[in-house]
Scaffold this motif. Structure first.
Motif, PDB file in Angstrom:
ATOM      1  N   SER A  13       0.826  -0.727   0.064  1.00  0.00           N
ATOM      2  CA  SER A  13       0.094   0.014   0.260  1.00  0.00           C
ATOM      3  C   SER A  13       0.447   1.212  -0.194  1.00  0.00           C
ATOM      4  CB  SER A  13      -0.662   0.190   0.745  1.00  0.00           C
ATOM      5  OG  SER A  13      -0.006  -0.096   2.705  1.00  0.00           O
ATOM      6  N   LEU A  14       0.423   2.337  -0.602  1.00  0.00           N
ATOM      7  CA  LEU A  14       0.786   4.081   0.262  1.00  0.00           C
ATOM      8  C   LEU A  14       1.361   4.395   0.719  1.00  0.00           C
ATOM      9  CD1 LEU A  14      -1.498   6.093  -2.285  1.00  0.00           C
ATOM     10  CD2 LEU A  14       0.801   4.748  -2.695  1.00  0.00           C
ATOM     11  N   GLU A  15       1.344   3.835   2.406  1.00  0.00           N
ATOM     12  CA  GLU A  15       1.499   4.080   3.316  1.00  0.00           C
ATOM     13  C   GLU A  15       2.569   2.752   3.527  1.00  0.00           C
ATOM     14  OE1 GLU A  15       2.274   5.980   6.926  1.00  0.00           O
ATOM     15  OE2 GLU A  15       0.150   6.338   5.774  1.00  0.00           O
ATOM     16  N   ARG A  16       2.547   1.514   3.541  1.00  0.00           N
ATOM     17  CA  ARG A  16       3.781   0.434   3.837  1.00  0.00           C
ATOM     18  C   ARG A  16       5.168   1.038   2.883  1.00  0.00           C
ATOM     19  NH1 ARG A  16       4.620  -5.567   3.038  1.00  0.00           N
ATOM     20  NH2 ARG A  16       6.144  -5.697   4.284  1.00  0.00           N
ATOM     21  N   LEU A  17       4.677   1.546   1.791  1.00  0.00           N
ATOM     22  CA  LEU A  17       6.191   2.286   0.283  1.00  0.00           C
ATOM     23  C   LEU A  17       6.227   3.502   1.274  1.00  0.00           C
ATOM     24  CD1 LEU A  17       4.316   2.167  -2.666  1.00  0.00           C
ATOM     25  CD2 LEU A  17       6.209   0.586  -1.922  1.00  0.00           C
ATOM     26  N   LYS A  18       5.869   4.093   2.129  1.00  0.00           N
ATOM     27  CA  LYS A  18       6.291   5.098   2.816  1.00  0.00           C
ATOM     28  C   LYS A  18       7.477   4.803   3.847  1.00  0.00           C
ATOM     29  CE  LYS A  18       2.679   8.515   1.608  1.00  0.00           C
ATOM     30  NZ  LYS A  18       1.852   9.732   2.608  1.00  0.00           N
ATOM     31  N   THR A  19       6.696   3.956   4.795  1.00  0.00           N
ATOM     32  CA  THR A  19       7.358   3.101   6.160  1.00  0.00           C
ATOM     33  C   THR A  19       8.565   3.054   5.135  1.00  0.00           C
ATOM     34  OG1 THR A  19       5.648   2.922   6.838  1.00  0.00           O
ATOM     35  CG2 THR A  19       7.397   1.537   7.726  1.00  0.00           C
ATOM     36  N   GLU A  20       8.737   1.176   4.212  1.00  0.00           N
ATOM     37  CA  GLU A  20       9.770   0.719   3.440  1.00  0.00           C
ATOM     38  C   GLU A  20      11.226   1.951   3.129  1.00  0.00           C
ATOM     39  OE1 GLU A  20      10.329  -1.940   4.297  1.00  0.00           O
ATOM     40  OE2 GLU A  20       8.628  -2.514   4.810  1.00  0.00           O
ATOM     41  N   LYS A  21      10.492   3.338   2.138  1.00  0.00           N
ATOM     42  CA  LYS A  21      11.034   3.760   1.715  1.00  0.00           C
ATOM     43  C   LYS A  21      11.795   4.591   3.194  1.00  0.00           C
ATOM     44  CE  LYS A  21      13.092   7.440  -0.420  1.00  0.00           C
ATOM     45  NZ  LYS A  21      13.291   7.907   0.121  1.00  0.00           N
ATOM     46  N   VAL A  22      11.345   4.810   4.570  1.00  0.00           N
ATOM     47  CA  VAL A  22      12.038   5.412   5.634  1.00  0.00           C
ATOM     48  C   VAL A  22      12.969   4.314   5.800  1.00  0.00           C
ATOM     49  CG1 VAL A  22      11.923   6.211   7.718  1.00  0.00           C
ATOM     50  CG2 VAL A  22      10.539   6.968   5.818  1.00  0.00           C
ATOM     51  N   LYS A  23      12.980   2.942   5.961  1.00  0.00           N
ATOM     52  CA  LYS A  23      13.724   2.129   6.574  1.00  0.00           C
ATOM     53  C   LYS A  23      15.133   1.769   5.389  1.00  0.00           C
ATOM     54  CE  LYS A  23      10.559  -1.119   8.605  1.00  0.00           C
ATOM     55  NZ  LYS A  23       9.319  -2.766   8.301  1.00  0.00           N
ATOM     56  N   LEU A  24      14.382   2.173   4.334  1.00  0.00           N
ATOM     57  CA  LEU A  24      15.542   2.197   3.007  1.00  0.00           C
ATOM     58  C   LEU A  24      16.297   3.526   3.591  1.00  0.00           C
ATOM     59  CD1 LEU A  24      13.670   0.695   0.115  1.00  0.00           C
ATOM     60  CD2 LEU A  24      16.184  -0.283   1.483  1.00  0.00           C
ATOM     61  N   ASP A  25      16.184   4.287   3.865  1.00  0.00           N
ATOM     62  CA  ASP A  25      17.623   5.768   3.816  1.00  0.00           C
ATOM     63  C   ASP A  25      17.942   5.082   4.979  1.00  0.00           C
ATOM     64  OD1 ASP A  25      16.325   7.344   1.461  1.00  0.00           O
ATOM     65  OD2 ASP A  25      14.276   7.625   2.944  1.00  0.00           O
ATOM     66  N   ASN A  26      16.918   5.175   5.658  1.00  0.00           N
ATOM     67  CA  ASN A  26      17.398   4.756   7.680  1.00  0.00           C
ATOM     68  C   ASN A  26      19.065   3.904   7.541  1.00  0.00           C
ATOM     69  OD1 ASN A  26      18.264   2.269  10.110  1.00  0.00           O
ATOM     70  ND2 ASN A  26      17.753   5.185  10.597  1.00  0.00           N
ATOM     71  N   LEU A  27      18.830   2.932   6.106  1.00  0.00           N
ATOM     72  CA  LEU A  27      19.869   1.743   5.864  1.00  0.00           C
ATOM     73  C   LEU A  27      21.146   1.555   5.680  1.00  0.00           C
ATOM     74  CD1 LEU A  27      17.922  -0.959   7.624  1.00  0.00           C
ATOM     75  CD2 LEU A  27      18.320  -2.143   5.340  1.00  0.00           C
ATOM     76  N   PHE A  28      20.929   2.692   4.878  1.00  0.00           N
ATOM     77  CA  PHE A  28      21.980   2.631   3.594  1.00  0.00           C
ATOM     78  C   PHE A  28      21.931   4.498   2.549  1.00  0.00           C
ATOM     79  CE2 PHE A  28      19.580  -1.059   1.396  1.00  0.00           C
ATOM     80  CZ  PHE A  28      20.286  -2.230   2.008  1.00  0.00           C
ATOM     81  N   GLN A  29      21.128   5.215   4.216  1.00  0.00           N
ATOM     82  CA  GLN A  29      22.319   6.551   3.987  1.00  0.00           C
ATOM     83  C   GLN A  29      21.694   7.030   2.636  1.00  0.00           C
ATOM     84  OE1 GLN A  29      23.087   8.182   7.418  1.00  0.00           O
ATOM     85  NE2 GLN A  29      21.430   6.093   7.443  1.00  0.00           N
ATOM     86  N   GLY A  30      20.857   6.978   1.792  1.00  0.00           N
ATOM     87  CA  GLY A  30      20.703   7.481   0.192  1.00  0.00           C
ATOM     88  C   GLY A  30      20.773   6.716  -0.640  1.00  0.00           C
ATOM     89  N   ASN A  31      21.713   5.949  -0.603  1.00  0.00           N
ATOM     90  CA  ASN A  31      22.621   5.404  -1.242  1.00  0.00           C
ATOM     91  C   ASN A  31      21.905   4.160  -1.599  1.00  0.00           C
ATOM     92  OD1 ASN A  31      24.968   6.433  -1.621  1.00  0.00           O
ATOM     93  ND2 ASN A  31      24.737   5.680   0.701  1.00  0.00           N
ATOM     94  N   PHE A  32      20.620   4.418  -2.752  1.00  0.00           N
ATOM     95  CA  PHE A  32      20.001   3.420  -3.710  1.00  0.00           C
ATOM     96  C   PHE A  32      19.235   3.708  -4.625  1.00  0.00           C
ATOM     97  CE2 PHE A  32      17.548   4.724  -0.096  1.00  0.00           C
ATOM     98  CZ  PHE A  32      15.652   4.441  -0.180  1.00  0.00           C
ATOM     99  N   GLU A  33      19.267   3.112  -5.123  1.00  0.00           N
ATOM    100  CA  GLU A  33      18.004   4.066  -6.649  1.00  0.00           C
ATOM    101  C   GLU A  33      16.357   2.396  -6.122  1.00  0.00           C
ATOM    102  OE1 GLU A  33      17.358   3.791 -11.225  1.00  0.00           O
ATOM    103  OE2 GLU A  33      19.703   2.492 -10.467  1.00  0.00           O
ATOM    104  N   LEU A  34      15.721   3.883  -6.560  1.00  0.00           N
ATOM    105  CA  LEU A  34      14.333   3.192  -6.751  1.00  0.00           C
ATOM    106  C   LEU A  34      13.485   2.782  -7.718  1.00  0.00           C
ATOM    107  CD1 LEU A  34      12.105   5.282  -4.067  1.00  0.00           C
ATOM    108  CD2 LEU A  34      12.928   2.892  -4.124  1.00  0.00           C
TER     109      LEU A  34
END
Length: 216
Positions: free
Chosen positions: A175-196
């Motif tokens: 869902s859109l809500e879960r995608l937002k949550t997962e994006k926050v987790k990704l940012d936390n893990l990899f400090q923005g060093n990823f591509e969507l």
């Protein structure tokens, strides 16, 4: 009446499946983690279009097998559930370490780690535990375990890894809500060093996406 749950330790076995041959001509080695409901030998069908002379694919097998759709005909498997998760995770990590030791693939310069759906959480736990530095990491339509933080991946050299998060824009599990949550987790893990990467589709693997994951 007194009910007590106890543990025992014992030796067990599990399979895994490979695609193509690992030799001096191999340019890319894939370690791929299937989603819930798969068997590893069927999951490999998504990788058959890769050049067999250049790509070697290793697919570990989730240990918890069950009949799909209550038909007692087709069999699928699951990596983990919420039941006894810590112990089961330790069992899985031991199994994966044995697979990698048997295949001797961790030091390959073009190692691609690929997780689909539930396999994303297993791939990330395994990487964090063993401090694996792959050439590429593909997180495809799956969730990041809550216990993993940036500290678990501080060892990564981002100049030597390509990280991609992939999902379909019609994925019924995201869902859109879960995608937002997962994006926050990704940012936390990899400090923005990823591509969507998004594609037109649901909770499925697109063969063209597999090809796009190959980095020179």
């Amino acid at each position: 009446m007194s009910i007590e749950e106890k543990n025992v330790t014992y030796t067990t076995q599990n399979t895994y499946t490979t695609l193509n041959q690992f030799n001096e001509n191999t340019k890319y080695v894939w370690l791929v983690f299937h989603g819930i409901g798969y068997l590893s030998r069927y999951f490999l069908k998504h990788f058959v279009n890769l050049n067999p002379k250049e790509h070697y694919v290793v697919a570990p097998q989730a240990p918890s097998k069950y009949y799909l759709k209550n038909e007692y005909k087709y069999v699928g498997a699951s990596w983990l559930t919420k039941e006894n998760t810590l112990v089961e995770t330790e069992n899985l990590m031991s199994y994966l370490e044995e697979v990698c030791q048997s295949e001797k693939i961790l030091n390959h310069p073009k190692l691609i780690v690929f997780g689909f759906s539930q396999g994303v959480s297993i791939a990330l736990r395994w990487m964090a535990r063993n401090q694996v530095q792959p050439h590429s990491l593909a997180l495809y339509a799956g969730g990041i375990p809550k216990e993993l933080k940036h500290d678990h991946f501080e060892y990564l050299d981002y100049s030597k890894i390509n990280i991609k998060s992939i999902y379909g824009d019609k994925d019924e599990f995201l869902s859109l809500e879960r995608l937002k949550t997962e994006k926050v987790k990704l940012d936390n893990l990899f400090q923005g060093n990823f591509e969507l990467i998004t594609f037109n589709g649901g909770h499925e693997i697109k063969s063209e996406i597999i090809t796009e994951l190959i980095n020179p």
